[in-house]
Design a protein around this motif. Structure first.
Motif, PDB file in Angstrom:
ATOM      1  N   UNK A 645       0.967  -1.176  -0.072  1.00 33.71           N
ATOM      2  CA  UNK A 645       0.304  -0.028   0.152  1.00 33.71           C
ATOM      3  C   UNK A 645       1.066   0.926  -0.187  1.00 33.71           C
ATOM      4  N   UNK A 646       0.418   2.118  -0.857  1.00 34.89           N
ATOM      5  CA  UNK A 646       0.952   3.358  -1.187  1.00 34.89           C
ATOM      6  C   UNK A 646       0.581   4.787  -1.103  1.00 34.89           C
ATOM      7  N   UNK A 647       0.676   5.570   0.052  1.00 33.44           N
ATOM      8  CA  UNK A 647       0.089   6.700  -0.154  1.00 33.44           C
ATOM      9  C   UNK A 647       0.232   7.785  -1.182  1.00 33.44           C
ATOM     10  N   UNK A 648      -0.051   8.712  -1.879  1.00 36.62           N
ATOM     11  CA  UNK A 648      -0.358   9.892  -2.874  1.00 36.62           C
ATOM     12  C   UNK A 648       0.926   9.630  -3.280  1.00 36.62           C
ATOM     13  N   UNK A 649       1.429  10.219  -2.684  1.00 39.11           N
ATOM     14  CA  UNK A 649       3.226  10.085  -3.545  1.00 39.11           C
ATOM     15  C   UNK A 649       3.964   9.048  -3.416  1.00 39.11           C
ATOM     16  N   UNK A 650       3.301   7.719  -3.742  1.00 38.10           N
ATOM     17  CA  UNK A 650       3.907   6.975  -3.272  1.00 38.10           C
ATOM     18  C   UNK A 650       4.865   6.302  -2.359  1.00 38.10           C
ATOM     19  N   UNK A 651       4.761   6.860  -0.796  1.00 42.29           N
ATOM     20  CA  UNK A 651       5.521   6.628  -0.370  1.00 42.29           C
ATOM     21  C   UNK A 651       4.781   5.368   0.596  1.00 42.29           C
ATOM     22  N   UNK A 652       5.334   4.170   1.555  1.00 43.79           N
ATOM     23  CA  UNK A 652       4.575   2.931   1.591  1.00 43.79           C
ATOM     24  C   UNK A 652       4.681   3.545   2.891  1.00 43.79           C
ATOM     25  N   UNK A 653       2.672   3.280   2.560  1.00 45.65           N
ATOM     26  CA  UNK A 653       2.093   3.055   3.538  1.00 45.65           C
ATOM     27  C   UNK A 653       1.824   1.657   4.477  1.00 45.65           C
ATOM     28  N   UNK A 654       2.087   0.185   3.759  1.00 44.40           N
ATOM     29  CA  UNK A 654       1.979  -0.773   4.688  1.00 44.40           C
ATOM     30  C   UNK A 654       1.926  -1.573   3.992  1.00 44.40           C
ATOM     31  N   UNK A 655       1.673  -3.132   3.923  1.00 49.64           N
ATOM     32  CA  UNK A 655       1.663  -4.322   3.155  1.00 49.64           C
ATOM     33  C   UNK A 655       0.465  -5.181   4.297  1.00 49.64           C
ATOM     34  N   UNK A 656      -0.039  -5.715   3.232  1.00 46.83           N
ATOM     35  CA  UNK A 656      -0.764  -7.435   4.261  1.00 46.83           C
ATOM     36  C   UNK A 656      -0.463  -8.365   3.740  1.00 46.83           C
ATOM     37  N   UNK A 657      -0.108  -9.482   4.403  1.00 46.47           N
ATOM     38  CA  UNK A 657       0.295  -9.998   3.667  1.00 46.47           C
ATOM     39  C   UNK A 657       0.947 -11.477   4.854  1.00 46.47           C
ATOM     40  N   UNK A 658       1.241 -12.170   3.988  1.00 45.45           N
ATOM     41  CA  UNK A 658       1.990 -13.438   5.952  1.00 45.45           C
ATOM     42  C   UNK A 658       2.523 -13.549   6.772  1.00 45.45           C
ATOM     43  N   UNK A 659       3.548 -11.930   7.047  1.00 46.75           N
ATOM     44  CA  UNK A 659       4.059 -11.545   8.271  1.00 46.75           C
ATOM     45  C   UNK A 659       2.522 -10.294   8.915  1.00 46.75           C
TER      46      UNK A 659
END
Length: 910
Positions: A645-659
């Motif tokens: 997942x990324x914000x408006x400026x494509x900075x990393x906002x997080x992720x959803x996966x097995x971790x």
């Protein structure tokens, strides 16, 4: 049913049922029950198919009914058991960190002879088959898990229980199954349609074509056109026939038919390589090299093997060498240099040096490829000297010690570059004029070289007009689209130059190749999203991309307009050779639908979307991604479904996966990590995305990705697919009728990004791009920066309009095939008749609101190129169940319409 019936049902929507006996009394009731099951999958029976099924005897109709249900399930992926790690998904554990600690404690400290280390219970600890981990049935309820709670390995045997009940929701699409008459005639029609396509076929199309040929004419190529638009298709068909032939007489009859369609050296290689089971595009499996990376000692590295060239029939060897001799040593050596590994393997079976006198040009071409040295007095040495004398400048003879000689090839590209380096642009244009395809692939480069000189402008435009007729429609359309907006190109800042380019510039300015590392220019910062960049898609069996800062200056508007007008005029001229219409209706919405120009490397899919297609999904509540796979024969395979997942400026906002099973309190929910997928059940992972929850968490873009955690290529898996659906109820984990897209995982790759989702705008961009990866233990957090770069660049690239669209295809056909042309806004039920005399006028009209009513099409011959046939007229919608995003409907409005695929429109311009 056989493979032919399955292929025809998938491609035509027709089922070829046998003639029935007298109808049984319960036939109607049985068909209604079958229709209810099909409706849950989004399939319907027309009146003819319904009546024929009702008339069959019970045994026969049951067999056909089971097959129809199986085919419907196969289309969306419901033919597999979908059981995630957590059976209660999307009710995954609310505290995954605590669960992780409990799993870790059980893994390290649990013993079968003591109480449970977590709850203290006695007699509740047992081993999981096959991994042997000791778990407590009270702490890890077996009814809540579909695999080992500790390691995620799928349980062996038949101990799995069914997934929770799946109440069906209303289907998203309807596929109409109609009754066919003659399966052989239909197989010939579909076979000929596939062979007539201008582009190389995708894997699913190749598989279907093999089935169709086997059912019609496996050992006879008399049906094959003398000129097949796609060279790869021609090679495949010839190779299949040769492999099928066993008797010497069959081989002797086939070889002349195959060889008569060879025109270049590469044509020979395509056929021989496909005969060995390789890719007719001559794309080799990825090399496994570079720095060694850690892998568990129990997991061997699995790679896609390079095909072994089998022994060739003597007649085929002789025909191949004869064709190379006829092409000439200079041209053959140049073509061999493009695929040296393939040709060196083929040479082991062709034995070109055994009889040099029979095919001297072929022998010299192989000598140039392999750098062979031979005595000057030998047959090969004499052939080298004589051939080099016949091709001055193309073949260079070198003399070595001991009176030995060798020959080296100079390519056509080198000759063109010599002319350009010498400032001889007219000479370069003259050379490129002999290869029209190469001219148009370099059109942008040539336009930059002519500068502002009016005389050179005219020379370039004249050369473009003189070569356009000899160019494939896909190449011409792509070149025209890429040049369309070049007058307004904005270059990236100079400080964004790549480190490689900066170092090369420093060396050319006097630094030298041995310049000290400390003197090299510092590495520039990574460009921010939105910085002008160019996106490239290297040729291959799977689509990968790489980007570079935009360095090109804008081109003169008059030159851009002139080149664009040349493309439009040529493609309109080709369309004018086809049957004419009374009027044409073009859907302005097709401006956002790319033309199908690279189907070869696209994933086999349910929806038929072209790479770069944008879909509006404004009111999406939950988008459920799913992944299913089976282990490879050589070992365990651990695939992972993730989303960054990324914000408006494509900075990393997080992720959803097995971790991270839950993101932002449930805005994204993962079903749990399965680490193996033994047959027959395999493994399934889900990932739910809630656009409203993601937006509240500050997410603008979502980039889903499928990883091969233990670096096993998708190509080795017996069955692997992914997709996404729109569930209607939380416990409806897999509802076949709600599947929006399903696509296969194939190719020598370990990572795939299917789409990019703009959460706030509700727009899904289909990209279907493979990502290069190395090492072991892939996960979203490790690749978050690369995924951001990929997502940002592809979003800018596909929304910038530098690719030919389905609207362009319709415009060329409409302008060339006569009649009034209307550009329609089908959503508003409005249209505008365009009086312009060029496709450019149609594109301009599509960019503004339509003012008038839809045209009256009753009783008239119509070409309707539309994204949604339902919006044009009820008569159109009733007859269009193709399922494609962009379709062309051809015919008379008072009669049944003929549905044409977009690639057929492109093939018509060949």
């Amino acid at each position: 049913m056989d493979a032919l019936a399955t292929a025809l049902l998938r491609r035509t929507g027709r089922v070829f049922l046998p003639e029935p006996p007298p109808p049984p009394a319960d036939g109607g009731r049985w068909v209604r029950a079958l229709e209810a099951d099909l409706a849950e999958r989004g399939w319907l029976l027309d009146a003819g198919a319904r009546g024929r099924l009702a008339a069959l005897d019970p045994t026969e109709r049951t067999r056909w009914g089971d097959w129809l249900l199986a085919a419907a399930d196969q289309a969306v992926g419901a033919h597999r058991v979908h059981l995630p790690l957590f059976r209660s998904f999307p009710g995954t554990p609310a505290d995954p960190d605590r669960l992780f600690v409990e799993r870790l404690l059980a893994h390290w400290f649990q013993d079968s002879d003591v109480r449970c280390v977590l709850c203290g219970g006695e007699g509740t600890v047992g081993a999981v088959d096959p991994c042997g981990h000791l778990v407590c049935s009270r702490c890890f309820d077996p009814a809540a898990y579909g695999a080992c709670p500790v390691c995620g390995r799928r349980a062996a045997g038949t101990g799995l229980i069914d997934a929770p009940a799946r109440p069906p929701g209303p289907p998203l699409r309807l596929t109409v199954v109609s009754l066919g008459d003659d399966p052989t005639a239909e197989a010939r029609r579909v076979r000929d349609e596939l062979v007539a396509r201008t582009g190389a076929l995708g894997q699913q199309d190749r598989d279907d074509l093999a089935v169709l040929i086997e059912a019609t004419s496996p050992l006879d190529l008399g049906w094959l056109p003398d000129v097949v638009p796609s060279r790869e298709t021609a090679a495949l068909v010839g190779a299949w026939a040769l492999r099928r032939a066993v008797l010497p007489d069959d081989v002797a009859a086939l070889v002349p038919q195959v060889a008569s369609r060879w025109t270049t050296t590469t044509d020979v290689a395509r056929t021989l390589w496909a005969h060995a089971g390789g890719d007719p595009g001559l794309v080799l499996p990825r090399r496994v090299g570079g720095p060694a990376t850690w892998r568990p000692p129990t997991e061997p590295r699995l790679v896609v093997p390079v095909p072994r060239v089998r022994a060739l029939p003597r007649a085929l060897r002789t025909a191949a060498l004869a064709r190379l001799h006829h092409v000439g040593a200079a041209a053959a050596a140049e073509d061999m240099g493009r695929h040296p590994t393939v040709w060196k393997r083929l040479a082991e079976r062709l034995h070109p040096f055994e009889r040099v006198g029979a095919h001297p040009e072929a022998a010299v071409a192989f000598a140039a490829l392999r750098g062979t040295q031979a005595p000057a007095t030998s047959a090969l040495g004499a052939a080298m000297a004589a051939t080099a004398a016949r091709y001055p400048g193309r073949l260079v003879l070198a003399r070595h010690r001991g009176d030995r000689v060798s020959v080296r090839s100079r390519s056509f590209a080198a000759a063109v570059q010599d002319a350009l380096d010498g400032g001889d642009l007219p000479g370069a244009l003259s050379l490129l004029g002999t290869r029209p395809g190469e001219f148009w692939r370099r059109a942008d480069h040539l336009a930059r070289l002519v500068g502002d000189d009016p005389a050179l402008h005219r020379s370039l435009l004249d050369a473009a007009a003189g070569t356009a007729a000899g160019v494939a429609p896909g190449v011409l359309a792509s070149a025209g689209a890429e040049l369309r907006d070049r007058a307004s190109t904005v270059a990236a800042p100079a400080e964004m130059a790549s480190p490689v380019a900066a170092e090369v510039a420093a060396r050319r300015s006097g630094g030298g190749a041995a310049a000290d590392v400390a003197d090299r220019p510092p590495r520039p910062p990574a460009p921010a999203p939105g910085t002008p960049r160019r996106v490239f898609f290297p040729r291959g069996s799977a689509v990968r991309s790489w980007t570079a800062p935009e360095r090109r200056p804008p081109l003169p508007a008059a030159l851009v307009d002139g080149l664009g007008a040349t493309v439009d005029a040529e493609l309109v001229r080709r369309a004018a050779r086809l049957p004419a219409f009374d009027l044409s209706v073009l859907d302005a919405g097709l401006l956002d639908v790319p033309a199908p120009t690279r189907a070869r490397a696209s994933s086999a899919q349910l929806a038929g979307w072209t790479r770069g297609t944008r879909l509006s999904v404004p009111d999406l509540e939950v988008l459920r991604l799913f992944l299913h796979w089976l282990d490879a024969p050589g070992g365990r395979v651990d695939l992972d479904l993730s989303c960054a997942f990324y914000a408006e400026d494509w900075s990393h906002a997080g992720h959803c996966d097995y971790t991270t099973l839950r993101f932002a309190g449930g805005a994204a929910v993962h079903s749990g990590d399965l680490t193996s997928a033994p047959a027959p059940f395999g493994a399934t992972e889900y990932l739910d995305l809630s656009p409203a929850g993601l937006g509240a968490a500050g997410v603008r873009y979502a980039v889903p990705v499928v990883f091969s955690y233990n670096d096993v290529p998708f190509e080795l898996l017996p069955d692997a697919f992914a997709g996404f659906s729109l569930p209607t109820a939380p416990d409806a984990q897999f509802d076949p009728g709600r599947v929006l897209q399903r696509f296969d995982l194939r190719g020598d790759v370990r990572m795939l990004v299917p789409f990019v989702l703009d959460v706030s705008a509700g727009v899904l961009l289909w990209v279907d791009v493979q990502v290069t990866s190395r090492g072991y233990g892939h996960r979203a957090g490790r690749h978050s920066a690369n995924l951001a770069r990929l997502g940002a660049d592809l979003w800018d690239h596909f929304t910038a309009g530098g690719r030919p669209t389905a609207f362009d295809l319709g415009a060329w056909h409409a302008m060339g095939r006569g009649g009034a042309v209307h550009v329609a806004d089908l959503g508003a039920q409005r249209a505008e008749r365009v009086a312009g005399d060029s496709p450019a006028a149609l594109r301009e009209a599509a960019g503004r609101p339509a003012q008038g009513p839809l045209p009256d099409i009753a009783g008239r011959t119509v070409l309707a190129v539309v994204a949604d046939a339902d919006g044009l007229a009820p008569a159109l919608g009733d007859r269009c169940a193709d399922g494609s995003l962009a379709v062309a409907l051809v015919g008379r409005a008072s009669a049944p319409w003929h549905t044409v695929r977009p690639d057929e429109l492109l093939a018509g311009l060949a």
